[in-house]
Design an enzyme around this catalytic site. Structure first.
Site, PDB file in Angstrom:
ATOM      1  N   GLY A  23       0.850  -1.294   0.170  1.00 14.61           N
ATOM      2  CA  GLY A  23       0.016   0.051  -0.067  1.00 14.61           C
ATOM      3  C   GLY A  23       0.855   1.205  -0.043  1.00 14.61           C
ATOM      4  O   GLY A  23       2.118   1.095   0.273  1.00 14.61           O
ATOM      5  N   GLY A  25       1.035   5.562   1.688  1.00 15.50           N
ATOM      6  CA  GLY A  25       0.433   6.396   2.505  1.00 15.50           C
ATOM      7  C   GLY A  25       1.261   7.791   2.373  1.00 15.50           C
ATOM      8  O   GLY A  25       2.000   7.848   1.312  1.00 15.50           O
ATOM      9  N   LYS A  44       8.836  -0.134   4.584  1.00 18.74           N
ATOM     10  CA  LYS A  44       8.288   1.193   4.500  1.00 18.74           C
ATOM     11  C   LYS A  44       9.452   1.947   3.597  1.00 18.74           C
ATOM     12  O   LYS A  44      10.455   2.371   4.331  1.00 18.74           O
ATOM     13  CB  LYS A  44       7.676   1.959   5.524  1.00 18.74           C
ATOM     14  CG  LYS A  44       7.391   3.498   5.362  1.00 18.74           C
ATOM     15  CD  LYS A  44       6.424   3.952   6.255  1.00 18.74           C
ATOM     16  CE  LYS A  44       5.002   3.487   5.955  1.00 18.74           C
ATOM     17  NZ  LYS A  44       3.955   3.921   6.836  1.00 18.74           N
ATOM     18  N   ASP A 138       0.453   9.492  14.707  1.00 18.55           N
ATOM     19  CA  ASP A 138      -0.465   9.433  13.356  1.00 18.55           C
ATOM     20  C   ASP A 138      -1.470   8.271  13.839  1.00 18.55           C
ATOM     21  O   ASP A 138      -1.548   7.272  13.031  1.00 18.55           O
ATOM     22  CB  ASP A 138       0.389   9.195  12.050  1.00 18.55           C
ATOM     23  CG  ASP A 138      -0.579   9.289  10.919  1.00 18.55           C
ATOM     24  OD1 ASP A 138      -1.655   9.679  10.842  1.00 18.55           O
ATOM     25  OD2 ASP A 138      -0.232   8.461   9.818  1.00 18.55           O
TER      26      ASP A 138
END
Length: 539
Positions: A23, A25, A44, A138
């Site tokens: 994904g 972000g 990431k 977050d």
């Protein structure tokens, strides 16, 4: 949900074989990868424009090191990072399972038991994260994963490296999702750092979303949502009982009015008992909740009174806390355990449990006796060893015992003499004795030298050339007087050693060339100076 690999995606990152794209972000792209040992991990990769930003790299490394201090319970463990790679990347534990956002989107609001499990699991994770001196920044449903063994909170701590680096953001742009941002995060002009209370606000919005399927401040646009967060009460329609009370307090506009993560956790465990708050205390053989006296421990926003209704949730006596830890699970908590090791050195208050790093120090000469380099003070200060039932390390961290602040690397001790400038010495005088005053997950460090009673706490002083030193200061929690203590290892006597970090100015260091103690923001440089606490008797 995987998305395969796209043209331009990397085949390898360092020693990691990239398998799938998981994904995208706001901070970058997440890939599923295989480690050299064959373990599946999540990698990431941060945005390419940060590759040549040295400020970002330094902060990224610093935040990764802090995130590694978080116990991997209810969080995705930080495994590796390479801020020097082009682009930089972070490696964390791969957690299989949908996010809370996906579950609510596909199945609708959670039932009472599921909701309580999620609320406890996230509060547990925040307790661990804050206990390690880290702030998530977050927290949102997309960052809470529903794993087979319980919930896992991901993406904690690293947002600070992005948010604090001015080159990568547009004017007034912040890292995070507006719907879960605390009011103080919109006050960029104040210059005040975001504290753990911002995560508590996000917890309240997250739990309300899980319970109702909507955000309690939802508006037609990000701007409308931000205005409601700043000016309107939350819409908690559909949320009732003790959970509503906890969520309501978590969503207070004033950060100082919100409970801490530990208070949330204790409140949730108490509310799960058959008799509610008072019933929990009675079940555990203690005083009813409304009458238990708070301890001297601080909280995330400094020294303040506990909000009504939570007076005992986060300030319960040690017997009740040990029992809650021993029970670990309540009838309404599904797959969520609360072991003592989760809370870390900054949150456990005066328990006779193992040392924060897992080794037992109770009754140990190394933990309580004087060393050759730190002889008994000559000022007549009592030096009796604590009883065998008291863990001196935890008692010192709770502000209940005096200690020498021993500089491990040079085998010397800090002192604050009457002239108010911090020095190093042999630890033999009254000016070398200190106590800790907990302030949330951090501390003020207070001298017990009566000659400097007017400015007894350590504080950071910046001179005209920008040099940062330690001096005596008023004992008021400010950005200059509050320090985090992060475990770094052991000294030669087997005592836990700590780095002492001021969030605003940096790490407390010893200069071998100048023979002075100073404070420096290190970025990605290693910490050279550590400290251990040498017990010198009850306060």
């Amino acid at each position: 949900m995987s998305d395969g690999l796209r043209p331009g995606d990397p085949a390898r990152l360092g020693g990691y074989e990239v398998l799938e794209r998981l994904g995208d972000g706001g901070m970058g792209t997440v890939f599923l990868a295989r480690s050299p040992q064959g373990r599946r991990v999540a990698v990431k990769v941060v945005r390419p424009e940060l590759s040549h930003d040295e400020e970002f790299r330094g902060r990224f490394r610093s935040e990764v090191n802090r995130a590694r201090q978080v116990p991997p319970f209810c969080t995705a463990e930080v495994l590796d990072a390479d801020p020097d790679h082009d682009p930089p990347y972070l490696v964390v534990e791969y957690v299989e399972g949908p996010s809370l956002a996906q579950v609510v989107r596909e199945q609708g609001p959670l039932g009472a038991a599921q909701l309580h499990s999620i609320a406890v699991g996230v509060a547990t994770a925040l307790t661990a994260i804050h206990g390690a001196g880290v702030i998530h920044r977050d927290l949102k449903p997309a960052n809470v994963l529903i794993a087979p063994g319980g919930i896992k909170v991901i993406d904690f701590g690293i947002a600070r490296a992005f948010e604090a680096t001015s080159q990568h953001t547009r004017t007034n742009q912040m890292v995070g999702t507006v719907s879960y941002m605390a009011p103080e995060r919109f006050d960029t002009a104040s210059g005040r750092p975001v504290g753990p209370a911002a995560d508590i606000f996000a917890w309240g919005a997250l739990v309300a979303h899980a319970a109702t399927g909507r955000n309690p401040f939802g508006g037609d646009s990000a701007t409308a949502t931000a205005m409601r967060i700043l000016t309107q009460p939350p819409d908690l329609t559909g949320l009732g009982g003790p959970m509503r009370e906890l969520v309501s307090r978590a969503l207070e506009k004033d950060p100082a009015a919100r409970p801490t993560a530990r208070e949330l956790l204790d409140g949730l465990l108490t509310a799960a008992s058959p008799g509610g708050a008072g019933g929990a205390a009675q079940l555990l053989g203690g005083t009813p909740a409304a009458t238990v006296s708070p301890t001297a421990a601080g909280d995330d926003q400094g020294q303040r009174s506990t909000p009504p209704g939570l007076a005992t949730a986060g300030r319960a006596n040690s017997r009740r806390r040990r029992l809650l830890t021993a029970l670990g699970v309540t009838a309404a908590v599904i797959a969520v355990l609360v072991p003592a090791s989760l809370f870390g050195p900054k949150l456990l208050r005066g328990q006779s449990n193992p040392d924060p790093d897992g080794s037992t120090t109770t009754g140990s000469p190394a933990a309580s006796g004087p060393t050759a380099a730190t002889p008994t003070p000559t000022s007549g200060t009592p030096t009796a060893s604590p009883s065998a039932s008291v863990d001196p390390t935890r008692a010192m961290l709770a502000g209940q015992r005096r200690f020498l602040l021993h500089v491990v690397e040079i085998n010397r001790d800090l002192s604050l003499p009457s002239h108010g400038e911090v020095e190093v010495g042999d630890g033999t005088g009254k000016d070398a004795l200190f106590v800790l005053e907990p302030v949330g997950v951090d501390y003020m460090i207070k001298s017990v030298n009566p000659d400097i009673a007017h400015r007894p706490c350590l504080g950071v002083k910046i001179d005209s050339e920008g040099y940062a030193s330690l001096v005596g200061a008023d004992c008021q929690p400010t950005k200059a007087t509050v320090f985090a203590m992060s475990r770094e290892g052991k000294d030669d006597k087997g005592r836990t050693s700590y780095s002492i970090i001021n969030d605003e100015y940096g790490v407390v260091q010893w200069s071998p060339s100048k023979k002075v103690i100073y404070v420096e923001f290190l970025g990605d440089a290693p910490i050279d100076t550590t400290f251990s606490l040498v017990d010198r008797g009850a306060v």
